[in-house]
Design a protein around this motif. Structure first.
Motif, short mmCIF file in Angstrom:
data_model
loop_
_atom_site.label_atom_id
_atom_site.label_comp_id
_atom_site.label_asym_id
_atom_site.label_seq_id
_atom_site.Cartn_x
_atom_site.Cartn_y
_atom_site.Cartn_z
N ASP A 80 0.76 -1.50 -0.23
CA ASP A 80 0.20 -0.25 -0.45
C ASP A 80 0.93 1.40 -0.06
OD1 ASP A 80 0.86 -0.55 2.71
OD2 ASP A 80 -1.29 -1.07 2.86
N ILE A 81 0.54 2.48 -0.54
CA ILE A 81 1.06 3.10 -0.39
C ILE A 81 0.98 4.78 1.03
CG2 ILE A 81 1.83 5.69 -2.10
CD1 ILE A 81 0.60 3.16 -3.71
N LEU A 82 1.96 5.38 1.21
CA LEU A 82 1.73 7.01 2.04
C LEU A 82 2.44 7.65 1.02
CD1 LEU A 82 2.01 4.16 4.26
CD2 LEU A 82 1.81 5.29 5.63
N GLY A 83 1.86 8.84 0.80
CA GLY A 83 2.32 9.91 0.33
C GLY A 83 1.68 10.74 0.22
N GLN A 84 2.67 11.94 0.53
CA GLN A 84 1.96 13.74 -0.08
C GLN A 84 2.17 13.58 -1.24
OE1 GLN A 84 5.78 15.34 1.79
NE2 GLN A 84 4.65 15.37 4.26
N GLU A 132 0.08 12.47 10.63
CA GLU A 132 1.25 12.95 10.72
C GLU A 132 2.44 13.23 9.60
OE1 GLU A 132 2.84 13.76 14.22
OE2 GLU A 132 1.19 12.28 15.14
N THR A 133 2.88 13.93 9.25
CA THR A 133 3.86 14.47 7.90
C THR A 133 5.16 13.17 7.66
OG1 THR A 133 3.10 17.19 8.56
CG2 THR A 133 4.80 17.02 7.14
N LEU A 134 5.06 13.13 6.76
CA LEU A 134 6.23 12.72 6.12
C LEU A 134 7.41 13.39 6.00
CD1 LEU A 134 4.78 9.96 3.53
CD2 LEU A 134 5.32 9.44 5.80
N GLN A 135 8.49 13.01 6.08
CA GLN A 135 9.69 14.06 6.48
C GLN A 135 9.78 13.70 5.20
OE1 GLN A 135 10.38 16.74 8.86
NE2 GLN A 135 8.12 15.61 9.47
N PRO A 250 -0.21 16.41 -7.57
CA PRO A 250 0.22 15.02 -8.05
C PRO A 250 1.13 14.45 -7.20
CG PRO A 250 1.62 16.74 -8.91
CD PRO A 250 0.44 17.81 -8.15
N ALA A 251 1.28 13.54 -6.50
CA ALA A 251 2.35 12.57 -6.25
C ALA A 251 3.87 12.20 -6.65
CB ALA A 251 2.27 11.05 -5.64
N GLN A 257 6.88 10.11 -0.79
CA GLN A 257 5.66 8.98 -0.53
C GLN A 257 6.59 8.03 -0.26
OE1 GLN A 257 5.96 10.45 -4.39
NE2 GLN A 257 4.99 11.95 -3.74
N VAL A 258 6.16 6.70 0.19
CA VAL A 258 6.69 5.04 0.88
C VAL A 258 5.57 4.47 0.64
CG1 VAL A 258 6.97 4.29 3.17
CG2 VAL A 258 7.45 6.40 2.69
N ASN A 259 6.28 3.13 -0.34
CA ASN A 259 5.54 1.72 -0.56
C ASN A 259 5.71 1.38 0.96
OD1 ASN A 259 5.24 0.76 -3.90
ND2 ASN A 259 3.67 0.24 -2.90
#
Length: 458
Positions: A80-84, A132-135, A250-251, A257-259
């Motif tokens: 799955d995907i976590l992303g700004q 939480e914001t990804l760094q 867009p990502a 982004q983290v997969n």
């Protein structure tokens, strides 16, 4: 006259004597003293190797996996995907004195260029908001815990899709998920300061979590594009005219982004005596290769002269996947790297070198007797590495040098126009795509893994 004749006869006899002497064939060598001769020899060293499971990689994806895929050889992979998303910098809506701006909808567009598994199996894609914001500069592991970043109470939307029913475009296939009306109200703002800096925007909207973990167990999408689209309209105060507009978030590479990748079930049963080793991505299996330095030292005898390894070539022969049950494609790019340098190699964004890390691309040769193409990887620039290890002081010498085979994704900024020139990568990341290969191990009875060495003494 008689003296000249006798001299001529003696000269002829001496020439014939030399011509009949077998040692005349060594005239070129005799110019150089026997102790100064250069030795040139070859030798072959069988290697030991073993497969081991990988817990995680540093996630720097240029495309994303989403879903679940079960391979009969390499087990289950879930992603799955976590992303700004990136924002339209310094964007401003029309002044409120000119027109009233109102939101219409927000959708998430996922573009994918390939898939694995069943094209007809339903897959539910759920979208949540990050708490939480990804760094951006952080090296996140691929197996990070999403609960640390996801607000599961803020589900933004979900939709059920199948690959076979996805919308076709000229080049890609996509799926669109409409997000909730509540999110539309929260996401829409005419405050221009939100778009004035990254800090302001990511404080306003921290990002998305996209998953299919709730429903779907037979399809994996290879996502090439993620776009958050906001649709709105202007109503002009002067005449009531309505004009529609949109913004795309867009990502992109400017955002983090983290997969997330994990393997709930691995099916390989590993043993040091395996005749086949395995490498599988993402974050599934690597293979260790041990180079026998002590054995090389003992066998490369050059009679006390200065030793120089002129060539050291490692060829890895791949098992034909037609004889296995895997559906995964061959690994395209393979890195051979010192195990002692592995942890920091990707963390510090290092590149190939002739004493630490080597890159090989999958190649093939046609075997006419079997009417098949045999796949292989060739590392043909190991001489400097072996020379460096053999020339170390006695206290620093090792019996074995352990290397690791890692599937990677190299990046290039320019390519050579010459087909004979291999371009140098400007970046090397751990592979985030579903790829795998079986290679004949050092224990294989027919095609054992081996190192071909050419060395000289002078």
């Amino acid at each position: 006259m008689k003296f000249k004749f006798v001299f001529t006869i003696l000269a002829i006899i001496s020439v014939l004597f030399v011509a009949c002497d077998d040692s005349a064939t060594n005239l070129g060598k005799e110019i150089q003293p026997i102790n100064d001769q250069i030795y040139l020899k070859t030798d072959t060293f069988h290697l030991s190797s073993e497969t081991y499971a990988v817990d995680n990689i540093i996630s720097r994806p240029d495309s994303f996996l989403l879903g679940t895929f079960v391979d009969k050889v390499y087990g289950t992979t879930r992603a799955d995907i976590l992303g700004q998303v990136y924002f339209p910098k310094n964007y401003k809506y029309y002044d409120s004195s000119i027109a009233v701006t109102e939101p219409d909808s927000v959708n998430l567009l996922l573009v994918f260029n390939s898939s694995f598994g069943s094209e007809k199996s339903p897959m539910e894609i759920s979208v949540y908001e990050l708490k939480e914001t990804l760094q951006y500069m952080e090296n996140y592991p691929s197996n990070l815990d999403p609960s640390l970043y996801v607000d599961y109470n803020k589900i933004l939307g979900k939709g059920v899709m199948t690959v076979v029913n996805a919308v076709d475009s000229t080049r890609n296939t996509s799926v669109s998920i409409k997000l909730s009306a509540d999110f539309v109200k929260r996401f829409f703002s005419t405050d221009p300061s939100i778009f004035s800096s990254e800090a302001n925007f990511y404080n306003f909207f921290k990002g998305l979590y996209i998953t299919s973990i709730n429903f779907g167990s037979a399809t994996m999408l290879n996502i090439s594009g993620i776009y958050l689209n906001l649709y709105y309209h202007y109503t002009y105060k002067s005449d009531g005219k309505v004009v529609k507009g949109s913004l795309t978030f867009p990502a992109s590479l400017e955002a983090k982004q983290v997969n997330r990748i994990f393997h709930p079930e691995r099916t390989l049963v590993l043993s040091p005596d395996d005749e086949v080793n395995y490498i599988s991505s993402p974050a599934n299996y690597y293979t260790r290769v041990n180079i026998p330095l002590k054995r090389i030292r003992e066998r490369v005898n050059v009679d006390g002269k200065h030793l120089m390894v002129n060539s050291a070539i490692l060829r890895l022969d791949a098992v034909d996947k037609k004889g296995t049950s895997t559906e995964l494609p061959y690994i395209n790019n393979m890195l051979l790297v010192k195990e002692s340098a592995l942890n920091n190699f990707f963390k510090d964004r290092k590149l190939t070198s002739d004493t630490c890390a080597f890159l090989a691309k999958v190649d093939s040769s046609y075997v006419s007797s079997a009417e098949v193409y045999k796949k292989f990887y060739t590392f043909n620039q190991l001489a400097t590495l072996i020379n460096t290890e053999l020339s170390k002081p006695l206290a620093e010498q090792k019996d074995n040098l352990t290397m690791v085979l890692v599937p990677v994704s190299p990046g290039y900024t320019t390519t050579s126009s010459s087909s004979s020139t291999i371009p140098t990568p400007t970046s090397i990341n751990q592979n985030s795509q579903l790829e795998a290969v079986g290679i004949y191990s050092g224990k294989n009875k027919k095609i054992p893994m081996k190192l071909e060495v050419v060395f000289s003494g002078f």
